[in-house]
Motif scaffolding. Sequence first.
Motif, short mmCIF file in Angstrom:
data_model
loop_
_atom_site.label_atom_id
_atom_site.label_comp_id
_atom_site.label_asym_id
_atom_site.label_seq_id
_atom_site.Cartn_x
_atom_site.Cartn_y
_atom_site.Cartn_z
N UNK A 179 0.94 -1.14 0.05
CA UNK A 179 -0.12 0.18 0.17
C UNK A 179 0.74 1.43 -0.04
N UNK A 180 1.91 1.13 0.73
CA UNK A 180 2.91 2.62 0.71
C UNK A 180 3.66 2.47 -0.34
N UNK A 181 3.96 1.59 -1.27
CA UNK A 181 4.90 1.82 -2.44
C UNK A 181 4.01 2.11 -3.78
N UNK A 182 2.81 1.39 -3.63
CA UNK A 182 1.76 1.68 -4.80
C UNK A 182 0.79 2.89 -4.34
N UNK A 183 0.29 3.53 -5.44
CA UNK A 183 -0.92 4.58 -5.17
C UNK A 183 -2.19 3.86 -5.05
N UNK A 190 4.10 -0.39 -8.92
CA UNK A 190 3.31 -1.53 -8.96
C UNK A 190 4.12 -2.92 -8.70
N UNK A 191 5.11 -2.84 -9.85
CA UNK A 191 5.74 -4.23 -9.93
C UNK A 191 6.54 -4.46 -8.68
N UNK A 192 7.08 -3.54 -8.06
CA UNK A 192 7.80 -3.34 -6.70
C UNK A 192 6.68 -3.84 -5.60
N UNK A 193 5.61 -3.28 -5.54
CA UNK A 193 4.50 -3.78 -4.55
C UNK A 193 4.10 -5.10 -4.60
#
Length: 278
Positions: free
Chosen positions: A193-197, A259-262
């Motif tokens: 949740x923190x990495x992606x919007x 989104x890939x990292x998340x």
Amino acid sequence: MAAPRNQIGESGRLLRDEENAAGEKDVSPTCKKPKSERFLLSRWEFTAALGIFFIFSSGLFCIYLTMPAADYGKLKLPRTISDLRMLKDHLASYAKDYPARFILGYCSTYIFMQTFMIPGTLFMSLLAGALFGVIRGLLLVVFNATAGASCCFFLSKLIGKPIVSWCWDEKLRFFQSEIAKRREKLLNYMLFLRITPSLPNLFINLASPIVDIPFHIFFLATLIGLIPASYITVRAGLALGDLKSVKDLYDFKTLSVLFLIGFILVCPTLLKRKKVSE
């Protein structure tokens, strides 16, 4: 003739009694809005919030008093990229001559804005990149964002439930159900949740204590999860002159990377749920 008058008088009294009874029903407790619905915060909660705001504001004001009087007129919270360029030009010499004072004022302002949900922290992150470069700017932004989010977490724990329930009732219920399904791998989900919007950071800060997310999970997810987006913003601050709008920060390629990292972080949770279902 007396009998009809008595009957009329009796009928009038009955009619008035019915109207009074109807009036009493209209003002009954079931029709009246409870006090808790009319006011989001109780008197004690409002007083506590006002006291905390006053303490923070007083500290910020005392820090600003350490600045030279000539620089007061140059201070303005940026709302556009052009405002940010002007602020950067005004503060560049002050930041160079008084680095400790400037960093103290910058950090205090950032944390204050993050704690009390004042828009504009994105511009503050860009300013850090423009004035301090990528490494120092990134450290400053992550530190301030984590500290401000933590203060907002505890402020919401004190007075946030009625406000969040009133503003985002459906979103809060959805968030609560998602958290309940991911208790075992909660850190992974919070990092996602923190990495992606997927959800606004403001909502996450306010809703986390309400849905019983432990603070250590919240803190770690915030500290680590904000690094990728903060890096993108701080690096964009280096090329502030070429930036036309904040929308240019997060294009399709940048969002895809986030989104890939998340997704990589949330993969262990998905794989575990798949094994359990099998």
